[in-house]
Design an enzyme around this catalytic site. Structure first.
Site, mmCIF file in Angstrom:
data_model
loop_
_atom_site.group_PDB
_atom_site.id
_atom_site.type_symbol
_atom_site.label_atom_id
_atom_site.label_comp_id
_atom_site.label_asym_id
_atom_site.label_seq_id
_atom_site.Cartn_x
_atom_site.Cartn_y
_atom_site.Cartn_z
ATOM 1 N N LYS A 177 0.863 -1.184 0.000
ATOM 2 C CA LYS A 177 0.000 0.000 0.000
ATOM 3 C C LYS A 177 0.902 1.237 0.000
ATOM 4 C CE LYS A 177 -1.793 2.920 2.059
ATOM 5 N NZ LYS A 177 -1.650 4.368 1.721
ATOM 6 N N GLY A 229 6.663 4.779 8.390
ATOM 7 C CA GLY A 229 5.910 6.027 8.390
ATOM 8 C C GLY A 229 6.040 6.725 9.721
ATOM 9 N N GLY A 234 2.155 4.559 13.057
ATOM 10 C CA GLY A 234 2.751 3.313 13.550
ATOM 11 C C GLY A 234 2.025 2.785 14.774
ATOM 12 N N GLU A 251 9.163 0.939 11.141
ATOM 13 C CA GLU A 251 10.268 1.875 10.877
ATOM 14 C C GLU A 251 9.667 3.263 10.961
ATOM 15 O OE1 GLU A 251 13.281 1.106 10.626
ATOM 16 O OE2 GLU A 251 13.472 -0.878 9.745
ATOM 17 N N CYS A 285 13.999 9.892 7.375
ATOM 18 C CA CYS A 285 13.906 9.522 8.793
ATOM 19 C C CYS A 285 15.270 9.545 9.459
ATOM 20 C CB CYS A 285 13.271 8.159 8.920
ATOM 21 S SG CYS A 285 14.063 6.958 7.840
ATOM 22 N N GLU A 381 10.118 15.621 15.257
ATOM 23 C CA GLU A 381 10.604 15.418 13.896
ATOM 24 C C GLU A 381 9.939 16.425 12.958
ATOM 25 O OE1 GLU A 381 9.367 11.903 11.696
ATOM 26 O OE2 GLU A 381 11.457 11.608 11.135
HETATM 27 P P1 NAD Z 1 2.365 8.362 7.510
HETATM 28 O O1 NAD Z 1 2.427 7.655 8.790
HETATM 29 O O2 NAD Z 1 1.466 9.509 7.365
HETATM 30 O O3 NAD Z 1 1.957 7.385 6.329
HETATM 31 C C1 NAD Z 1 2.677 6.189 6.059
HETATM 32 C C2 NAD Z 1 1.757 5.236 5.327
HETATM 33 O O4 NAD Z 1 0.711 4.837 6.201
HETATM 34 C C3 NAD Z 1 1.083 5.818 4.092
HETATM 35 O O5 NAD Z 1 1.022 4.826 3.083
HETATM 36 C C4 NAD Z 1 -0.315 6.147 4.622
HETATM 37 O O6 NAD Z 1 -1.298 6.199 3.614
HETATM 38 C C5 NAD Z 1 -0.549 4.981 5.550
HETATM 39 N N1 NAD Z 1 -1.575 5.203 6.575
HETATM 40 C C6 NAD Z 1 -2.116 6.372 6.983
HETATM 41 N N2 NAD Z 1 -2.999 6.149 7.998
HETATM 42 C C7 NAD Z 1 -3.027 4.816 8.215
HETATM 43 C C8 NAD Z 1 -3.709 3.975 9.134
HETATM 44 N N3 NAD Z 1 -4.554 4.458 10.023
HETATM 45 N N4 NAD Z 1 -3.451 2.659 9.103
HETATM 46 C C9 NAD Z 1 -2.555 2.143 8.228
HETATM 47 N N5 NAD Z 1 -1.880 2.883 7.314
HETATM 48 C C10 NAD Z 1 -2.104 4.211 7.313
HETATM 49 O O7 NAD Z 1 3.870 8.737 7.211
HETATM 50 P P2 NAD Z 1 4.404 9.581 6.006
HETATM 51 O O8 NAD Z 1 4.004 10.984 6.280
HETATM 52 O O9 NAD Z 1 4.018 8.941 4.715
HETATM 53 O O10 NAD Z 1 5.985 9.396 6.140
HETATM 54 C C11 NAD Z 1 6.742 10.225 6.936
HETATM 55 C C12 NAD Z 1 7.161 9.504 8.212
HETATM 56 O O11 NAD Z 1 7.766 8.259 7.885
HETATM 57 C C13 NAD Z 1 8.209 10.252 8.983
HETATM 58 O O12 NAD Z 1 7.868 10.259 10.348
HETATM 59 C C14 NAD Z 1 9.485 9.453 8.760
HETATM 60 O O13 NAD Z 1 10.442 9.577 9.748
HETATM 61 C C15 NAD Z 1 8.973 8.083 8.615
HETATM 62 N N6 NAD Z 1 9.896 7.248 7.844
HETATM 63 C C16 NAD Z 1 10.640 6.307 8.498
HETATM 64 C C17 NAD Z 1 11.554 5.517 7.797
HETATM 65 C C18 NAD Z 1 12.374 4.475 8.499
HETATM 66 O O14 NAD Z 1 12.911 3.618 7.830
HETATM 67 N N7 NAD Z 1 12.491 4.514 9.815
HETATM 68 C C19 NAD Z 1 11.680 5.672 6.422
HETATM 69 C C20 NAD Z 1 10.904 6.627 5.796
HETATM 70 C C21 NAD Z 1 10.001 7.404 6.522
#
Ligand code: NAD
Length: 482
Positions: A177, A229, A234, A251, A285, A381
């Site tokens: 997804k 994310g 998470g 992650e 991240c 962050e």
């Molecule tokens: P996000 O949490 O908004 O979204 C991540 C994913 O989750 C998207 O595909 C989104 O559509 C989906 N999502 C949204 N609500 C959901 C729910 N209730 N249940 C399940 N899935 C859902 O994050 P983002 O804004 O896309 O990414 C930025 C964040 O990701 C930052 O905090 C960053 O640090 C983190 N990140 C971490 C790593 C790592 O490897 N540690 C890598 C990249 C990004």
């Protein structure tokens, strides 16, 4: 591979592109111009159910495929990506906003994930456990089953590859997804898998926002979840996984410290920390969010990092500048709010902090000095090109400040004295620590967080543990038993 301009994308389920159950469509836009690029299907919970059903249906044949053949198929995915690398990089650069050369590097990473894990397919060995003459005891490593992979928008293709490649070689099938602002590369990737000979149903892609993400993370028939994310999402994913007792790899975010000791090579530290915070517009991240700098070199460091920030040329990703726009409007607003907050909190805005007068979600590279670690701009962050520079008096204070955040993803130490650098590295509570560089590590090295940065490890051989369960088989050899 079709072009993306004005194209309509459908879901990818069971080896073919299919319509979603609802006629609703979403639009992905070019973050440099705010113009629409393509329309794509908004998957519903029913569509996720269909995709999970396809993944479940394909599981039995895929897991019983010989490991050597699974490895060959996974390797062909790497070859197909390589054949279409330039086109994929251009799609990613346009959809995500990142400079073309960074998108090319992400595509190279995607190739490497498939090559690397392909080689592991026939080496996923179990053990024999010595229990005496009366038993033969074996452990067997088995796939979980259906892996649900939820992807963020900062590295759409490479994070998809990072999770799908090890999942597949371990014998799992996958439902991916992508994030709603960057769905395109995952959809092209699904077609690449099909063309590489990945059997129908083994890789499925459902696009959309919260609904399909939540449906995937709460689905009864998903056996393992990999989420990358934000911390808040998470938490939601982990809660729904708890309802079905499903294993999760998380992650999440970071607020990573770069410790610059008095004997550091300042040219090196400035250049690496600049790269660490301004690459991909700080939407990483593992970015170098906080520079903790010894007071004896603090002023000089600030002067030099300000010059470094000013040297970054901004532009549309496809023109391959030093830095592209932020990925979408809402995120741009969040980053600008943090910059205002930093000023309100009393930090000194040394450079940047502005949105250049042009279309697109651009924010100029920003440096705050005189930051106190307790300020929100040092604790939360920002996920943008915003560096907080914080002074410290001695090594003890440096490590206290480094660890005084909720996150523990990455950290760094700059010093010419390797023994001292290693001691500090060991005191930093983070999953990865870089010495005299930033973004160290590679496809082959484990990556993941401590504290609120996550659970589990991606990359390297350790990632395979997230996709394999151990079964113990005990055989009685007792010949005297009746
Ligand atoms: P996000 O949490 O908004 O979204 C991540 C994913 O989750 C998207 O595909 C989104 O559509 C989906 N999502 C949204 N609500 C959901 C729910 N209730 N249940 C399940 N899935 C859902 O994050 P983002 O804004 O896309 O990414 C930025 C964040 O990701 C930052 O905090 C960053 O640090 C983190 N990140 C971490 C790593 C790592 O490897 N540690 C890598 C990249 C990004």
């Amino acid at each position: 591979m079709a072009t993306t301009e004005n194209q309509r994308y459908r879901l990818f389920i069971d080896g073919e592109t299919v319509d979603a159950s609802s006629a609703d469509r979403l639009t992905t836009t070019d973050p440099a111009t705010e113009e629409p690029i393509a329309r794509f299907a908004a998957a519903t919970a029913d569509d996720v159910d269909r995709a999970v059903g396809a993944a479940r249906g394909a599981l039995s044949d895929w897991r019983s495929e010989t490991p050597v053949e699974r490895g060959r198929i996974v390797h062909r995915v790497a070859d197909e990506i390589r054949d279409r690398a330039e086109e994929l990089a251009r799609i990613e650069s346009r959809d995500q906003g990142k400079p073309l050369s960074q998108a090319r590097s992400d595509v190279d990473d995607a190739i490497r994930y498939f090559e690397y894990y392909a080689g592991a397919a026939d080496k996923l060995e179990g053990k024999s456990v010595p229990r005496g003459r009366a038993n033969l005891d074996l452990t067997v490593r088995k796939p979980y089953g259906v892996s649900g992979q939820i992807i963020p928008w900062n590295f759409p293709l490479s994070i998809t590859a990072r999770g799908v490649a090890p999942a597949l070689v371990a014998g799992n099938t996958a439902v991916v997804k992508p994030a709603p602002t960057t769905p395109l590369s995952a959809l092209h990737f699904a077609e690449i898998c099909r063309d590489a000979g990945v059997p129908d149903g083994v890789v499925n892609v459902v696009t959309g926002g919260v609904e399909p993400g939540a449906a995937l993370s709460s689905h009864e028939d998903v056996d393992q979840l990999t989420f990358t994310g934000s911390v808040s999402t998470g938490e939601a994913v982990m809660k729904s996984a708890a309802e079905t007792i499903t294993d999760v790899t998380l992650e999440l975010g970071g607020k990573n410290p770069a410790v610059v000791l008095p004997d550091a090579n300042l040219d090196e530290a400035v250049s690496e920390i600049g790269t660490g915070i301004f690459t991909n517009g700080g939407q990483i991240c593992s970015a170098a969010d906080r520079a903790l700098v010894h007071e004896s070199i603090y002023d000089e460091f600030v002067d030099r990092i300000v010059d470094e920030a000013k040297s970054y040329a901004l532009g549309p990703g496809t023109a391959d500048p030093d830095m592209g726009p932020l990925n979408h409007a809402e995120h741009f607003e969040t980053v600008m709010e943090y910059i205002e907050l930093g000023v309100e909190e009393g930090a000194t805005l040394e450079t940047g902090g502005k949105a250049p007068d042009r279309d697109g979600h651009f924010v100029s590279p920003t440096v705050f000095s005189e930051v106190e670690n307790a300020m929100r701009i040092a604790q939360e962050e920002i996920f943008g090109p915003v560096l907080a520079v914080i002074p410290f008096e001695d090594r003890e204070e440096a490590t206290t400040l480094a660890n005084d955040v909720d996150f523990g993803l990455t950290g760094g130490v700059f010093s010419r004295d390797v023994a001292q650098a290693l001691s500090v590295a060991r005191e930093i509570d983070a999953g990865s620590v870089y010495v005299n560089e930033w973004f160290g590590g590679s496809i082959e090295t484990p990556f993941g967080g401590t504290k609120r940065s996550g659970i589990g490890r991606e990359k390297g051989l350790e990632a395979l543990d997230s996709y394999l369960q151990t079964q113990n088989i005990s055989v009685s050899l007792d010949e005297d038993r009746p």
